[in-house]
Design an enzyme around this catalytic site. Structure first.
Site, PDB file in Angstrom:
ATOM      1  N   LYS A 124       0.891  -1.099  -0.036  1.00 47.31           N
ATOM      2  CA  LYS A 124       0.038  -0.016   0.016  1.00 47.31           C
ATOM      3  C   LYS A 124       0.911   1.281  -0.024  1.00 47.31           C
ATOM      4  O   LYS A 124       1.838   1.131   0.388  1.00 47.31           O
ATOM      5  CB  LYS A 124      -0.711  -0.028   1.148  1.00 47.31           C
ATOM      6  CG  LYS A 124      -1.997  -1.099   0.801  1.00 47.31           C
ATOM      7  CD  LYS A 124      -3.233  -0.736   0.089  1.00 47.31           C
ATOM      8  CE  LYS A 124      -4.290  -1.957   0.219  1.00 47.31           C
ATOM      9  NZ  LYS A 124      -5.087  -2.107   1.286  1.00 47.31           N
TER      10      LYS A 124
ATOM     11  N   ARG B   8      -3.743 -10.461   4.591  1.00 45.83           N
ATOM     12  CA  ARG B   8      -3.814 -10.334   2.944  1.00 45.83           C
ATOM     13  C   ARG B   8      -2.637  -9.708   2.319  1.00 45.83           C
ATOM     14  O   ARG B   8      -2.406  -8.599   2.537  1.00 45.83           O
ATOM     15  CB  ARG B   8      -5.191  -9.800   2.659  1.00 45.83           C
ATOM     16  CG  ARG B   8      -5.504  -9.677   1.112  1.00 45.83           C
ATOM     17  CD  ARG B   8      -6.905  -8.929   0.862  1.00 45.83           C
ATOM     18  NE  ARG B   8      -7.193  -9.018  -0.521  1.00 45.83           N
ATOM     19  CZ  ARG B   8      -7.154  -8.124  -1.480  1.00 45.83           C
ATOM     20  NH1 ARG B   8      -5.923  -7.307  -1.292  1.00 45.83           N
ATOM     21  NH2 ARG B   8      -7.370  -8.322  -2.533  1.00 45.83           N
TER      22      ARG B   8
END
Length: 286
Positions: free
Chosen positions: A231, A265
Site C-alpha cells: 500500500k 492479505r
C-alpha cells in the site's frame, strides 16, 4: 447470464461453520494470497488477466503457503480512479479460472462488492465473501451471505479521505452499522471477519494509525483481517513503487499480527508466511 451449477445451501453452511475456526486455529495469522484477474489493479494489474497466468499464480500462492486465495475481477483501487465494471464483466473474467482455482483445494474468497457476482462464485465453489463496502453498498449482499451460511469479510470504506476525523471512531461506527445489517439479515456473528480497510478512504497517516491502534477493534470480539500489502503509505516512509514495498508490507503485517490481526492479505505470500512464523516462534520463547 451464465448458467450456474449451484451448491446446496446446507452443504455450504456446513462447510462455512468449519472453515473459519480452522483458518484461525494456527498460532500465527492465516495468510490470504491475492489473485487479481484485472487489467488495472494498483500493484499487479494485467499481470494475471490471462487464464493460464492466473492459474499459474494461484498454484504458486498455494505452494508458497497461502491458507486462502482471494480472487477479484474488479479493481477497487484504494487510491481513487477506480473504473467500475459490470457484474457480467466480472464473471467473464472469472469464468475461465475460478473452477480450476477452487480445485487446488485451498479455500477461495470472492472479492466483489456485487451480490450477483458473489452468488455466482459461491455456486462454483468459492467459500468466503469479501465485501469492500461492508454489506452497506449492495442491499442483496447480507441476505445472500445469510442464506448461504458462508463467512464474510466486512471491510471499512469511505468515498473519500477526511484528515480531520478520528479514523478509529469512524471505523467503529461503520462496523456497528455493518453488524446491525448482518444481524438483521440473519448472519451469525461467528461468520464475520472485520477488515479496517488499509488505504481505503484514509490518508496515509490514518492507515498507519489504524495499524498502530488495531487492538481497539478487540471490542467487537471478532477476528480482524489486515491487508497492508504494497500500500501507498509505505512509500511515504520510504519512497518506493508497489513492487518495491515487500519489506514495508512485512513490517506492517508483523505489527498488525502483534496487535491482534488473525488474517493477513498479501501479494508476497512466501515472505509473509516466513515472517509470521518466525515472529510467532520467537514470541513462544518469551
Amino acid at each position: 447470464m451464465m448458467a450456474t451449477r449451484p451448491i446446496s445451501s446446507a452443504a455450504a453452511g456446513a462447510a462455512g461453520r468449519a472453515l473459519l475456526p480452522a483458518l484461525l486455529s494456527k498460532p500465527y495469522p492465516a495468510v490470504m494470497g491475492i489473485l487479481n484477474v484485472t487489467p488495472d489493479s494498483f500493484s499487479d494489474g494485467g499481470q494475471f488477466i490471462a487464464p493460464e497466468q492466473a492459474l499459474a499464480q494461484a498454484r504458486k500462492l498455494v505452494a508458497d503457503g497461502a491458507d486462502i486465495i482471494d480472487i477479484g475481477a474488479e479493481s477497487t483501487r484504494p487510491y481513487g480512479s477506480q473504473q467500475p465494471v459490470s457484474a457480467d464483466a466480472e464473471m467473464n473474467r472469472l469464468e475461465p479460472v475460478l473452477a480450476d482455482v477452487v480445485a487446488l483445494g485451498v479455500p477461495v474468497s470472492i472479492d466483489s462488492m456485487k451480490s450477483e457476482v458473489v452468488a455466482w462464485a459461491l455456486d462454483r465453489g468459492a467459500a468466503i465473501a469479501n465485501d469492500v463496502w461492508g454489506l452497506q453498498r449492495d442491499s442483496g449482499m447480507a441476505p445472500l451471505v445469510a442464506a448461504r451460511g458462508v463467512p464474510v469479510i466486512v471491510m471499512h470504506n469511505r468515498e473519500r479521505a477526511d484528515p480531520a476525523i478520528d479514523i478509529m471512531q469512524d471505523i467503529a461506527a461503520f462496523f456497528a452499522r455493518s453488524l446491525d445489517i448482518a444481524t438483521k439479515a440473519g448472519i451469525s456473528s461467528d461468520k464475520v471477519v472485520l477488515d479496517p480497510g488499509i488505504g481505503f478512504g484514509k490518508t496515509q497517516e490514518q492507515s498507519m494509525r489504524v495499524l498502530a491502534r488495531l487492538s481497539e477493534l478487540d471490542a467487537f470480539g471478532l477476528p480482524v483481517l489486515i491487508g497492508a500489502s504494497r500500500k501507498r503509505f509505505i512509500s511515504t516512509v520510504v519512497p518506493s513503487e508497489p513492487r518495491e514495498r515487500i519489506g514495508g508490507s512485512i513490517a506492517a503485517h508483523l505489527i498488525a499480527a502483534q496487535n491482534g490481526a488473525r488474517i493477513i492479505r498479501a501479494h508476497d505470500v512466501v515472505e509473509t508466511v516466513q515472517a509470521l512464523r518466525v515472529a510467532a516462534a520467537i514470541r513462544k520463547q518469551q
